[in-house]
Write an enzyme that holds these catalytic residues in place. Structure first.
Site, PDB file in Angstrom:
ATOM      1  N   HIS A 222      -3.311   9.248  -3.632  1.00  0.00           N
ATOM      2  CA  HIS A 222      -3.254   8.726  -5.007  1.00  0.00           C
ATOM      3  C   HIS A 222      -4.583   8.224  -5.546  1.00  0.00           C
ATOM      4  CE1 HIS A 222      -3.337   4.777  -3.119  1.00  0.00           C
ATOM      5  NE2 HIS A 222      -3.596   4.262  -4.298  1.00  0.00           N
TER       6      HIS A 222
HETATM    7  C1  UD1 Z   1      -3.896   1.566  -9.218  1.00  0.00           C
HETATM    8  C2  UD1 Z   1      -5.105   0.838  -8.655  1.00  0.00           C
HETATM    9  C3  UD1 Z   1      -5.345   1.285  -7.229  1.00  0.00           C
HETATM   10  C4  UD1 Z   1      -4.096   1.126  -6.386  1.00  0.00           C
HETATM   11  C5  UD1 Z   1      -2.923   1.814  -7.059  1.00  0.00           C
HETATM   12  C6  UD1 Z   1      -1.667   1.494  -6.292  1.00  0.00           C
HETATM   13  C7  UD1 Z   1      -6.827   0.308 -10.307  1.00  0.00           C
HETATM   14  C8  UD1 Z   1      -8.167   0.659 -10.840  1.00  0.00           C
HETATM   15  N1  UD1 Z   1      -6.299   1.151  -9.419  1.00  0.00           N
HETATM   16  O1  UD1 Z   1      -4.211   2.939  -9.247  1.00  0.00           O
HETATM   17  O2  UD1 Z   1      -6.369   0.484  -6.658  1.00  0.00           O
HETATM   18  O3  UD1 Z   1      -4.349   1.707  -5.133  1.00  0.00           O
HETATM   19  O4  UD1 Z   1      -2.772   1.327  -8.392  1.00  0.00           O
HETATM   20  O5  UD1 Z   1      -0.685   2.431  -6.482  1.00  0.00           O
HETATM   21  O6  UD1 Z   1      -6.281  -0.688 -10.699  1.00  0.00           O
HETATM   22  N2  UD1 Z   1       1.199   6.173 -14.051  1.00  0.00           N
HETATM   23  C9  UD1 Z   1       2.513   6.518 -14.242  1.00  0.00           C
HETATM   24  N3  UD1 Z   1       3.442   5.535 -14.161  1.00  0.00           N
HETATM   25  C10 UD1 Z   1       3.149   4.230 -13.911  1.00  0.00           C
HETATM   26  C11 UD1 Z   1       1.811   3.894 -13.721  1.00  0.00           C
HETATM   27  C12 UD1 Z   1       0.833   4.878 -13.786  1.00  0.00           C
HETATM   28  O7  UD1 Z   1       2.837   7.668 -14.479  1.00  0.00           O
HETATM   29  O8  UD1 Z   1       4.078   3.397 -13.834  1.00  0.00           O
HETATM   30  C13 UD1 Z   1       0.168   7.243 -14.130  1.00  0.00           C
HETATM   31  C14 UD1 Z   1      -0.499   7.306 -15.490  1.00  0.00           C
HETATM   32  O9  UD1 Z   1      -0.752   8.638 -15.783  1.00  0.00           O
HETATM   33  C15 UD1 Z   1      -1.821   6.585 -15.243  1.00  0.00           C
HETATM   34  C16 UD1 Z   1      -2.105   6.932 -13.787  1.00  0.00           C
HETATM   35  O10 UD1 Z   1      -0.847   6.976 -13.155  1.00  0.00           O
HETATM   36  O11 UD1 Z   1      -2.834   6.994 -16.101  1.00  0.00           O
HETATM   37  C17 UD1 Z   1      -2.998   5.934 -13.086  1.00  0.00           C
HETATM   38  O12 UD1 Z   1      -2.432   4.624 -13.143  1.00  0.00           O
HETATM   39  P1  UD1 Z   1      -3.353   3.318 -12.974  1.00  0.00           P
HETATM   40  O13 UD1 Z   1      -2.502   2.117 -12.946  1.00  0.00           O
HETATM   41  O14 UD1 Z   1      -4.462   3.372 -13.966  1.00  0.00           O
HETATM   42  O15 UD1 Z   1      -4.049   3.542 -11.580  1.00  0.00           O
HETATM   43  P2  UD1 Z   1      -3.421   3.916 -10.181  1.00  0.00           P
HETATM   44  O16 UD1 Z   1      -3.919   5.268  -9.817  1.00  0.00           O
HETATM   45  O17 UD1 Z   1      -1.971   3.676 -10.161  1.00  0.00           O
HETATM   46  N1  UDP Z   2       4.528   2.475  -0.894  1.00  0.00           N
HETATM   47  C1  UDP Z   2       5.869   2.549  -1.231  1.00  0.00           C
HETATM   48  N2  UDP Z   2       6.357   3.741  -1.681  1.00  0.00           N
HETATM   49  C2  UDP Z   2       5.587   4.853  -1.795  1.00  0.00           C
HETATM   50  C3  UDP Z   2       4.211   4.765  -1.440  1.00  0.00           C
HETATM   51  C4  UDP Z   2       3.720   3.549  -1.007  1.00  0.00           C
HETATM   52  O1  UDP Z   2       6.616   1.571  -1.130  1.00  0.00           O
HETATM   53  O2  UDP Z   2       6.101   5.898  -2.220  1.00  0.00           O
HETATM   54  C5  UDP Z   2       3.994   1.184  -0.422  1.00  0.00           C
HETATM   55  C6  UDP Z   2       3.300   1.259   0.906  1.00  0.00           C
HETATM   56  O3  UDP Z   2       4.236   1.120   1.957  1.00  0.00           O
HETATM   57  C7  UDP Z   2       2.305   0.119   0.829  1.00  0.00           C
HETATM   58  C8  UDP Z   2       1.950   0.100  -0.646  1.00  0.00           C
HETATM   59  O4  UDP Z   2       2.992   0.789  -1.331  1.00  0.00           O
HETATM   60  O5  UDP Z   2       2.899  -1.111   1.163  1.00  0.00           O
HETATM   61  C9  UDP Z   2       0.642   0.792  -0.833  1.00  0.00           C
HETATM   62  O6  UDP Z   2       0.443   1.050  -2.157  1.00  0.00           O
HETATM   63  P1  UDP Z   2      -0.526   2.187  -2.688  1.00  0.00           P
HETATM   64  O7  UDP Z   2      -0.693   3.235  -1.660  1.00  0.00           O
HETATM   65  O8  UDP Z   2       0.004   2.598  -4.002  1.00  0.00           O
HETATM   66  O9  UDP Z   2      -1.871   1.402  -2.977  1.00  0.00           O
HETATM   67  P2  UDP Z   2      -3.090   0.839  -2.113  1.00  0.00           P
HETATM   68  O10 UDP Z   2      -2.569   0.107  -0.952  1.00  0.00           O
HETATM   69  O11 UDP Z   2      -3.939   2.015  -1.742  1.00  0.00           O
HETATM   70  O12 UDP Z   2      -3.815  -0.009  -3.087  1.00  0.00           O
END
Ligand code: UD1
Ligand code: UDP
Length: 386
Positions: A222
């Site tokens: 992701h």
């Molecule tokens: C964010 C965090 C990342 C973390 C991740 C956990 C930042 C900069 N990044 O990344 O560190 O590891 O969350 O999962 O804060 N989207 C959806 N539905 C949602 C939310 C997002 O479809 O409910 C899609 C949208 O297209 C959006 C993209 O995901 O543009 C990215 O979402 P965003 O919250 O900006 O960053 P993450 O990649 O989720």
């Molecule tokens: N996680 C979850 N469902 C999923 C993927 C991840 O519950 O489909 C949980 C995972 O077990 C961990 C957390 O989400 O506790 C990690 O989040 P993510 O990978 O989105 O972000 P990061 O830790 O890299 O910031």
């Protein structure tokens, strides 16, 4: 004495899960001394990235949901700052707790520190030393806006010292005289707490997906660097799919909507091919209890997630990390996680090593005793009450 008023700022999936450890410790030990308020920035809003965790992990519904949603970094962060600032001025908390390294963390740090509300950063000190990652900038700025910093690992604690934080500081702690702690990891608390519950509540989860224990690989992707660079994403998925075919082993991949969006819009033929594959199972994001079932039953874990890397260790599974570097360097030094970047040769070599000799590895306890949330709260109370 009045109850201590704590504001938790959450926004992204891992922060909601982390906040559940603090919420639970308050509920079990300190409900008569701490009042907890939750601000959800709305960074994650899909049910499967947000609501599901509030329901399943028994956290009370957010007191405030700012509904910020997705946007470019600056726009998203600025909307969060505005919303958090309004709530802070209204609620006047004693402390603001922030988790991890997302844009929601940074927004909370800037809003609270500028209004002189003391910031507590949980997961302080982690560094990838790669400032092209948005998370690295968020971590550095959040740490330097904090008054109490809880570092989950030795490496994180040392990083803070390298940046000028002094372990010898004495109270009263302020933004200019912050306190750094070496604690464990609240996600280890969560793993211990939810692991048995997952077996009880999700007994048929694996069989519903036609998966058998120890006979599948769990993979997640992701990170911005892997999803937005289409040639990297293409290489990663093709490499994993080739290995799945060659080894006749299933890969289950709960993918973030960001990854699915990139696949559907920019790699649609690969997406169609993978969707029809016998071995690759792309599924929507799963709940935390479901994720635990996948992690504890997988033969190996392949991921670019920070949280999932650590959980591979908690569940004693070898892990390939689809990044050039990691903040959780103790896993790499231990040899049970390996940085393979998006390099097909490295991925193949380490995959082969772990698939053939993945059992019998050692997984030392790097992340505390499972009571880190209690420790953090007792320190916060001590600071408040003295
Ligand atoms: C964010 C965090 C990342 C973390 C991740 C956990 C930042 C900069 N990044 O990344 O560190 O590891 O969350 O999962 O804060 N989207 C959806 N539905 C949602 C939310 C997002 O479809 O409910 C899609 C949208 O297209 C959006 C993209 O995901 O543009 C990215 O979402 P965003 O919250 O900006 O960053 P993450 O990649 O989720
Ligand atoms: N996680 C979850 N469902 C999923 C993927 C991840 O519950 O489909 C949980 C995972 O077990 C961990 C957390 O989400 O506790 C990690 O989040 P993510 O990978 O989105 O972000 P990061 O830790 O890299 O910031």
């Amino acid at each position: 004495m009045q109850n201590l008023k704590l504001i938790n700022v959450v926004g992204a999936r891992p922060q909601i899960i982390k906040a559940s450890a603090i919420s639970r410790a308050i509920r079990l030990n300190y409900s008569d001394r701490i009042t907890e308020i939750i601000i959800h920035t709305g960074q994650h809003y899909d049910k499967e990235l947000s609501g599901v965790f509030f329901d399943e992990l028994e956290i009370h519904k957010p007191d405030y949901n700012l509904g910020v949603g997705s946007a470019r970094h600056g726009r998203q962060t600025s909307m969060m700052i505005t919303g958090i600032e309004d709530v802070l001025l209204k609620e006047k908390p004693d402390f603001v707790i922030l988790y991890g390294d997302t844009n929601s963390t940074l927004a909370g740090a800037l809003a609270a520190s500028k209004l002189h509300f003391p910031v507590i950063h949980i997961e302080a000190g982690l560094r990838s030393f790669n400032k092209t990652m948005p998370e690295e900038l968020n971590r550095i700025m959040s740490d330097h806006s904090s008054t109490l910093l809880f570092a989950p690992t030795n490496a994180a604690f040392k990083n803070l010292m390298r940046e000028g934080f002094k372990p010898e500081n004495s109270p009263p702690y302020t933004l200019d005289n912050p306190k750094i702690y070496l604690t464990g990891d609240i996600m280890y608390d969560n793993t211990l707490f939810f692991s048995e519950l997952a077996e009880k509540k999700k007994p048929s989860f694996l069989s519903d997906l036609s998966l058998e224990r120890d006979k599948f690989i769990l993979a997640t992707i992701h990170r911005e660097a892997n999803t937005d660079d289409i040639s990297r994403l293409d290489t990663l998925l093709k490499t994993l799919s080739t290995l799945a075919e060659e080894y006749s082993i299933k890969f289950v991949m709960p993918l973030h909507p960001r990854t699915i969006n990139s696949l559907k819009t920019k790699l649609s033929s690969l997406y169609n091919e993978l969707s029809g594959s016998k071995y690759i199972k792309i599924i929507p994001p799963v709940s935390f209890l479901e994720m635990i079932m996948l992690e504890k039953s997988a033969k190996m874990i392949i991921t670019d997630s920070g949280g999932v890397q650590k959980e591979s260790h908690f569940f004693k599974k070898p892990c390939l990390v689809l990044r050039k570097e990691t903040e959780w360097i103790e896993l790499i030094k231990n040899g049970t996680a390996v940085l393979v970047d998006a390099d097909p040769e490295k991925i193949r070599k380490e995959f082969e090593k772990f698939i053939n000799n993945g059992s019998g590895l050692e997984y030392p306890g790097f992340y505390g005793d499972g009571k880190t949330a209690e420790f953090i709260l007792s320190e916060i109370l001590m600071m408040y009450e003295h």
